[in-house]
Design a protein around this motif. Structure first.
Motif, short mmCIF file in Angstrom:
data_model
loop_
_atom_site.label_atom_id
_atom_site.label_comp_id
_atom_site.label_asym_id
_atom_site.label_seq_id
_atom_site.Cartn_x
_atom_site.Cartn_y
_atom_site.Cartn_z
N PHE A 22 50.76 48.66 87.92
CA PHE A 22 49.98 48.90 86.70
C PHE A 22 49.81 47.59 85.98
O PHE A 22 50.57 46.64 86.19
CB PHE A 22 50.63 49.97 85.80
N ARG A 23 48.76 47.52 85.16
CA ARG A 23 48.42 46.28 84.48
C ARG A 23 48.32 46.53 82.98
O ARG A 23 48.38 47.67 82.51
CB ARG A 23 47.07 45.77 84.99
N VAL A 24 48.16 45.46 82.23
CA VAL A 24 47.94 45.57 80.79
C VAL A 24 46.62 46.30 80.57
O VAL A 24 45.62 46.03 81.24
CB VAL A 24 47.91 44.16 80.15
N GLY A 25 46.61 47.25 79.65
CA GLY A 25 45.42 48.04 79.37
C GLY A 25 45.44 49.40 80.03
O GLY A 25 44.68 50.29 79.63
N ASP A 26 46.29 49.59 81.02
CA ASP A 26 46.38 50.90 81.68
C ASP A 26 47.12 51.88 80.78
O ASP A 26 48.00 51.50 80.01
CB ASP A 26 47.15 50.78 83.00
N THR A 27 46.75 53.15 80.88
CA THR A 27 47.48 54.20 80.20
C THR A 27 48.50 54.75 81.18
O THR A 27 48.14 55.18 82.27
CB THR A 27 46.53 55.32 79.73
N VAL A 28 49.76 54.69 80.79
CA VAL A 28 50.83 55.12 81.69
C VAL A 28 51.65 56.23 81.03
O VAL A 28 51.71 56.36 79.81
CB VAL A 28 51.77 53.96 82.08
N ARG A 29 52.29 57.01 81.88
CA ARG A 29 53.19 58.07 81.43
C ARG A 29 54.57 57.71 82.00
O ARG A 29 54.77 57.75 83.21
CB ARG A 29 52.71 59.41 81.96
N VAL A 30 55.50 57.32 81.12
CA VAL A 30 56.83 56.90 81.54
C VAL A 30 57.80 58.06 81.36
O VAL A 30 57.96 58.57 80.26
CB VAL A 30 57.31 55.67 80.72
N HIS A 31 58.42 58.48 82.45
CA HIS A 31 59.44 59.53 82.41
C HIS A 31 60.79 58.85 82.31
O HIS A 31 61.24 58.21 83.26
CB HIS A 31 59.36 60.40 83.68
N TYR A 32 61.43 58.96 81.14
CA TYR A 32 62.64 58.21 80.82
C TYR A 32 63.81 59.17 80.65
O TYR A 32 63.72 60.16 79.92
CB TYR A 32 62.40 57.42 79.52
N LYS A 33 64.93 58.90 81.32
CA LYS A 33 66.11 59.74 81.23
C LYS A 33 66.87 59.42 79.95
O LYS A 33 67.17 58.27 79.67
CB LYS A 33 67.03 59.50 82.43
N ILE A 34 67.18 60.46 79.20
CA ILE A 34 67.93 60.31 77.95
C ILE A 34 69.22 61.10 78.07
O ILE A 34 69.21 62.27 78.48
CB ILE A 34 67.10 60.79 76.75
N VAL A 35 70.35 60.46 77.73
CA VAL A 35 71.65 61.11 77.80
C VAL A 35 72.05 61.53 76.40
O VAL A 35 72.10 60.71 75.48
CB VAL A 35 72.71 60.16 78.40
N GLU A 36 72.29 62.83 76.22
CA GLU A 36 72.75 63.37 74.94
C GLU A 36 74.07 64.08 75.19
O GLU A 36 74.09 65.20 75.69
CB GLU A 36 71.72 64.34 74.37
N GLY A 37 75.15 63.41 74.86
CA GLY A 37 76.46 63.97 75.15
C GLY A 37 76.68 63.99 76.65
O GLY A 37 76.65 62.96 77.31
N GLU A 38 76.90 65.20 77.19
CA GLU A 38 77.07 65.34 78.64
C GLU A 38 75.77 65.75 79.31
O GLU A 38 75.68 65.78 80.53
CB GLU A 38 78.17 66.36 78.93
N LYS A 39 74.76 66.11 78.52
CA LYS A 39 73.48 66.55 79.09
C LYS A 39 72.55 65.37 79.30
O LYS A 39 72.58 64.40 78.54
CB LYS A 39 72.81 67.57 78.17
N GLU A 40 71.72 65.49 80.30
CA GLU A 40 70.72 64.46 80.58
C GLU A 40 69.37 65.14 80.69
O GLU A 40 69.23 66.14 81.39
CB GLU A 40 71.06 63.74 81.89
N ARG A 41 68.38 64.61 79.99
CA ARG A 41 67.03 65.18 80.05
C ARG A 41 66.03 64.06 80.23
O ARG A 41 66.34 62.89 80.01
CB ARG A 41 66.72 66.00 78.81
N VAL A 42 64.82 64.43 80.63
CA VAL A 42 63.76 63.45 80.86
C VAL A 42 62.75 63.58 79.73
O VAL A 42 62.24 64.67 79.45
CB VAL A 42 63.09 63.67 82.23
N GLN A 43 62.48 62.47 79.06
CA GLN A 43 61.50 62.43 77.98
C GLN A 43 60.29 61.63 78.46
O GLN A 43 60.44 60.59 79.08
CB GLN A 43 62.11 61.77 76.75
N VAL A 44 59.10 62.14 78.16
CA VAL A 44 57.87 61.48 78.61
C VAL A 44 57.27 60.70 77.44
O VAL A 44 57.16 61.22 76.33
CB VAL A 44 56.85 62.52 79.13
N PHE A 45 56.92 59.45 77.70
CA PHE A 45 56.29 58.59 76.70
C PHE A 45 54.99 58.09 77.31
O PHE A 45 55.00 57.37 78.30
CB PHE A 45 57.20 57.40 76.37
N GLN A 46 53.86 58.53 76.75
CA GLN A 46 52.55 58.16 77.29
C GLN A 46 51.81 57.28 76.31
O GLN A 46 51.74 57.59 75.12
CB GLN A 46 51.72 59.41 77.58
N GLY A 47 51.27 56.16 76.81
CA GLY A 47 50.52 55.27 75.96
C GLY A 47 49.91 54.13 76.75
O GLY A 47 49.96 54.10 77.98
#
Length: 118
Positions: A22-47
């Motif tokens: 991917f390059r500068v200017g592309d719109t991407v959707r980043v699936h990022y793992k977030i740890v909350e206590g013992e649980k782990e979830r995936v948060q999506v950040f698109q921009g």
């Protein structure tokens, strides 16, 4: 700064090859793992990718989105194990390596021209 061959070998083992191009200017959707206590979830950040810093294992990229009329920017480590995956939503056509001018624009003016639009 020159790095030793030992450090270079360790860094090469940490590089990820499963991420898309991917390059500068592309719109991407980043699936990022977030740890909350013992649980782990995936948060999506698109921009839009505002900038990329290419430095081997220390490579980063900055993604900007507007959420509830407030601009939000997030810097991701490209080779981080916390990144689950990256999807390229659309390819943007830009003439700059850094798109910081988007911070001052709002609404339709802040759009990046799409590759299919020409």
């Amino acid at each position: 700064m020159l790095s030793s061959p030992v450090i270079a070998k360790i860094e090469d083992s940490q590089l990820r090859s499963d991420l898309p191009e991917f390059r500068v200017g592309d719109t991407v959707r980043v699936h990022y793992k977030i740890v909350e206590g013992e649980k782990e979830r995936v948060q999506v950040f698109q921009g839009v990718v505002l900038k990329r810093h290419r430095a081997g294992v220390r490579s980063t990229f900055t993604v900007r989105k507007v959420s509830f009329s407030v601009g939000v920017e997030r810097i991701f480590l490209q080779h981080s194990p916390r990144i689950d995956r990256i999807e390229v939503v659309s390819k943007g056509v830009v003439r700059r390596a850094r798109l910081f001018y988007l911070r001052d624009l709002a609404g339709k003016a802040a759009r990046v021209r799409d590759e299919k639009d020409g």
